[in-house]
Design an enzyme around this catalytic site. Structure first.
Site, short mmCIF file in Angstrom:
data_model
loop_
_atom_site.label_atom_id
_atom_site.label_comp_id
_atom_site.label_asym_id
_atom_site.label_seq_id
_atom_site.Cartn_x
_atom_site.Cartn_y
_atom_site.Cartn_z
N HIS A 362 46.02 -79.58 58.80
CA HIS A 362 45.45 -80.45 59.83
C HIS A 362 45.78 -81.92 59.66
CE1 HIS A 362 42.71 -77.56 61.88
NE2 HIS A 362 42.73 -76.96 60.69
N LYS A 553 35.04 -91.20 67.94
CA LYS A 553 35.71 -90.37 66.95
C LYS A 553 35.29 -90.91 65.59
CE LYS A 553 39.70 -91.76 68.85
NZ LYS A 553 40.40 -90.51 69.09
N ARG A 554 35.62 -90.18 64.52
CA ARG A 554 35.31 -90.73 63.20
C ARG A 554 35.93 -92.12 63.06
NH1 ARG A 554 32.36 -87.50 59.42
NH2 ARG A 554 32.98 -89.11 57.96
N LYS A 559 42.90 -94.47 62.85
CA LYS A 559 42.55 -94.29 64.26
C LYS A 559 42.47 -95.63 65.01
CE LYS A 559 39.88 -90.06 63.24
NZ LYS A 559 40.51 -88.99 64.04
N THR A 663 41.53 -84.02 69.51
CA THR A 663 41.03 -83.06 70.49
C THR A 663 40.11 -83.77 71.47
OG1 THR A 663 39.42 -82.44 68.79
CG2 THR A 663 41.25 -80.91 69.18
N LYS A 667 39.36 -83.50 75.76
CA LYS A 667 38.04 -83.44 76.41
C LYS A 667 37.93 -84.50 77.50
CE LYS A 667 36.43 -81.77 71.99
NZ LYS A 667 35.96 -82.18 70.65
#
Ligand code: KUQ
Length: 836
Positions: A362, A553-554, A559, A663, A667
């Site tokens: 992952h 998100k985390r 990110k 992901t 969404k």
């Protein structure tokens, strides 16, 4: 008497009302007028569960009778969120239930709102496992999810003075009506001790005698497929102390020691480690991994043995998928069971193990790679360490011919890293011990082959493959966005619910006046609802008549929430100057949400920075006419279900080459948000499906980033752009922390002194420009915006986890669907009771 017994389980509003009232009276000892909200929720959950259990039983029986192969999905995380609304939809009783409850004076939403999230995961990896379970059941594949029943899930996040504060998540406080304890399904797992060699019949047999024992008890949760035909099982292990162990010490008179060891055993399943994409070599974590792997394999083997077949047929009846390397001890554990317990030869055991196991990688982030120190593995799992050595020995022997005279390459691919102390590379073990290694998006899978594991790809070219992630449209569209779902069904029928490729039929509606205006209306309604949710959840006040720009998100440096924050500084600065970039700006609400790993200093600082920026900007009477900055505390599945359908602009801005898939991006897409993003992870495939013109793509590609590489000078990039220079000055001069001097120094340092590992300044100008075009379009042409939004929905067909699971089933698991008849159990409940 027999005939007078009334059956239950019917699906009319009247049946449901009756059962709900009975559950209140008999399981909660309350009547409908005198009860707590928790009690009403539990009663309703039990009434619903009753309607699932019969079909659950029938599914198990059908799968057994059909001799169906089963996939066993091993995951340390299942981020399930709430069960009630999902189960009610999949059962198909939503309308009847609403009627039933309102006839008693309750509202369904109120009761559903009492349910705590099952937060047994950190982020995308855990939520992916949950979406997969939904797809497996709906597609009628025989499947078990195996994991740990943590008493405490991911921590509850509070924000105090802008800082993240972690609170324990005691999600089982009021009990969990969705699970059934299986006291008869229990296995003993051992740790430590030593391995004895016993010579028997001219053969060396190994006997591992552990020094510590822990029992794993199964708790089963039904996973209801849509339409409630197949109901699969999520089986979570809870750790307890074995009875005999306690008694032994108890009888020796050491009562306190007995209690202590009982508590120490129970420690194992107490708490989920809150690190996402970050490895910490904690002994308790290793024990959790082995504990759940050992219980799960024992369970899988017990179920195979019931069939009374030969071992060589094992792979025809069971597949095991390892969700990342967290369960990779399954490989040496399977070898141990087949060798030591079942007496197979090494070669027989190895062929079976490799044929059964599949491994999903992952992430490419080096800090997430699991490497256990050899001394720790050796002392906790001595027999496994022997087996790993033997696996490695045989592997390296077979690899020599691929890399003649290249001992340094053998050193790279060895399972053992010759560091001090030595380390065991779990990813290498997982690749070697399984027949399939897959990445989770096309780019990620390519990079796995090209940069992370090129030597393994040379040795095993057929093992590497891609399975692009997906999400379940049933939770993320049908359940989370009921009004839009209804509109879509009116337009194209309801086939999309179980065959998401049909969503493509929506494309012509992107220019249908009535549909577009309904879409806009629903988006606004969702914003009003989300605003109400946030008001209730954290007291936050936001204006639904603004552009909702969302990054949830985390919190992680890769990110790049910091990139978003820097761009907000640019916008703010421009507003203060009366600059061009903001002269026609639509009023905007920037929404952030996400948890930081408790030990991740910079991630926590990013949260603090966002909150400080929010305080300054929201308090600035000039800027706050156009800008509202919000950090939403305690982002979780239930918050996502509320905020994603309300979003206009979805922020997917990781450094190219760092986000394996993402992901959340999917969404947002299927709920009609436009994406501003980099060519990273699954964004690449989203762009392929919807077209770059219908997104705001910016930034360096993965290739360009790796070319920039070491010569990259963030300072030069930042100072070469006047507006960026001014915005950076805000950070450097402490504009957002006048009363808290120097607190953001570590962030400034990571950007300028430590080389800006995630290339913020290489992408910031392009990001700011892309963001401006998004604002301009939103402000200038609502019709065009909505057309693109609807095209995004229509192009999201690929990103259903049904598609993903179909590919796993065909390419990796060789799994067949096993249809189950729907039967509401109205009669059999009584028949079964009288059977004995
Ligand atoms: C690592 N690795 C250690 C907990 C989680 C982890 C402990 O998986 C998602 C991807 C996403 C990726 C995430 C992931 N989580 C990797 C992890 O970061 O890009 O979408 C599901 O594949």
């Amino acid at each position: 008497m027999k005939d007078e017994l009334k059956t239950r389980f019917g699906h009319t509003a009247k049946d449901l009302a009756q059962d709900f009232a009975e559950q209140l009276k008999y399981s909660q000892d309350a009547d409908i007028y005198h009860t707590t909200a928790e009690g009403r929720y539990t009663a309703l959950a039990l009434a619903i569960r009753d309607r699932i259990v019969h079909q659950w039983n029938l599914s198990r029986k059908t799968q057994r009778k059909e001799n169906a192969k089963r996939i066993n999905y091993l995951s340390l995380e299942f981020l399930m969120g709430r069960a009630m609304t999902n189960n009610v939809i999949n059962l198909g009783v939503e309308d009847q239930l609403k009627e039933a409850l309102s006839s008693l004076g309750y509202t369904y939403e109120e009761l559903a709102d009492m349910e705590p999230d099952a937060g047994l995961g950190n982020g995308g990896l855990g939520r992916l496992a949950a979406c997969f379970l939904d797809s497996l059941a709906t597609l009628e594949y025989p499947a078990y999810g195996y994991g740990i029943r943590y008493n405490y899930g991911i921590f509850r996040q509070q924000i105090k003075n802008g800082w993240q504060v972690e609170q324990p998540d005691n999600w089982l406080r009021n009990g969990n009506p969705w699970e059934l304890k299986r006291p008869d399904v229990v296995y003993t797992v051992q740790f430590g001790g030593e391995v004895k060699m016993i010579r028997e019949k001219g053969k060396d047999n190994f006997k591992w005698i552990g020094s510590e024992q822990v029992n794993g008890v199964a708790y089963d949760t039904p996973i209801v497929g849509y339409g409630c035909k197949t109901v699969n099982t999520l089986r979570l292990w809870s750790a307890t102390s074995p009875e005999e162990f306690n008694f032994h010490e108890f009888n020796d008179g050491d009562y306190t020691e007995a209690v202590r060891s009982k508590i120490s055993a129970e420690n194992l399943s107490q708490v989920l480690y809150p690190n996402d994409t970050l490895y910490m070599g904690k002994e308790l974590r290793l024990k959790q991994q082995y504990f759940f792997v050992a219980c799960s394999l024992a369970d899988i083997i017990r179920s195979f043995k019931r069939r009374k077949l030969s071992w060589s047929q094992f792979p025809d009846f069971a597949a095991i998928q390892l969700n990342d390397t967290h369960p990779s001890l399954a490989i040496p554990e399977m070898m141990r069971l087949l060798l030591d317990e079942e007496g197979l030869s090494w070669d027989e055991a190895w062929d079976i193990t490799v044929a059964i196991m599949g491994y999903t990688n992952h992430t490419l982030m080096p800090e997430a790679l699991e490497k256990w120190t050899l001394p720790m593995l050796q002392s906790i799992l001595p027999r496994h360490m022997q087996i790993i050595y033997e696996i490695n020995h045989r592997f390296l022997q077979s690899a020599v011919s691929f890399f003649p005279l290249q001992p340094q390459v053998l050193g790279q691919i060895s399972i053992i890293e010759e560091s001090n102390p030595k380390q065991v590379r779990m990813a290498n073990l997982a690749i070697i011990g399984s027949h399939s290694t897959n990445g989770v998006a096309a780019l990620h899978s390519e990079l796995l082959k090209r940069s992370m594991f090129p030597q393994f790809n040379l040795i095993y070219p057929k093992r590497f493959n891609n399975k692009t992630n997906g999400i379940t449209q049933r939770r993320w569209l049908l359940d989370a966005n009921p009004r839009l779902a209804q509109k879509i069904t009116e337009a194209i029928g309801d086939g999309w619910i179980t065959d998401y490729s049909q969503i493509a039929k929506l494309a012509p509606f992107a220019t249908d006046k009535a549909f577009v205006s309904d879409f806009a209306k629903i988006k606004l309604e969702n914003k009003v609802k989300a605003a109400a949710f946030l008001k209730k959840d954290s007291g936050m006040i936001i204006d639904p008549n603004t552009l909702f720009d969302v990054q949830v998100k985390r919190i992680h440096e890769y990110k790049r929430q910091l990139l978003n924050a820097l761009n907000i500084m640019l916008i703010y600065n421009d507003i203060k100057k009366g600059g061009k970039a903001t002269e026609n700006m639509p009023p905007m609400t920037f929404l952030f949400g996400g948890k930081a790993a408790p030990g991740y200093v910079n991630a926590k600082l990013i949260i603090k920075l966002i909150n400080n920026i929010a305080k300054v900007i929201n308090g600035d009477s000039q800027a706050n006419k156009l800008l509202s900055i919000q950090f939403m505390p305690n982002y979780r599945v239930t918050m996502a279900e509320s905020i994603i359908p309300a979003t206009d602009l979805s922020e997917q801005i990781s450094t190219a080459g760092t986000e394996a898939s993402g992901t959340g991006n999917m969404k947002f897409m299927c709920n009609g948000a436009l994406t501003i993003g980099t060519m990273d992870g699954a964004n690449v495939e989203i762009a392929e499906e919807v077209g770059k013109d219908n997104m705001f793509i910016f930034g360096h590609t993965e290739e360009e980033i790796s070319q920039l590489g070491k010569s990259y000078n963030p300072f030069a990039w930042a100072m070469g752009d006047n507006e960026i220079k001014e915005a950076v000055a805000l950070l450097s001069t402490g504009y957002f922390n006048v009363n808290e001097p120097n607190i953001f120094d570590p962030l400034r340092k990571s950007l300028f002194e430590d080389g800006d590992r995630y290339f913020h300044f290489a992408d910031l100008r392009m990001y700011a420009d892309a963001h401006k075009s998004a604002r301009d379009l939103y402000r200038g042409d609502q019709n065009e915006w909505n057309r693109k939004a609807i095209l995004n929905i229509a192009s999201s067909g690929k990103f259903s986890s049904d598609r993903t699971i179909g590919e796993y089933a065909k390419d990796i698991w060789a799994l067949k669907q096993c249809p189950v008849q729907r039967d509401d159990g109205t009669e059999t409940a009584l028949q079964d009771a009288m059977k004995k």
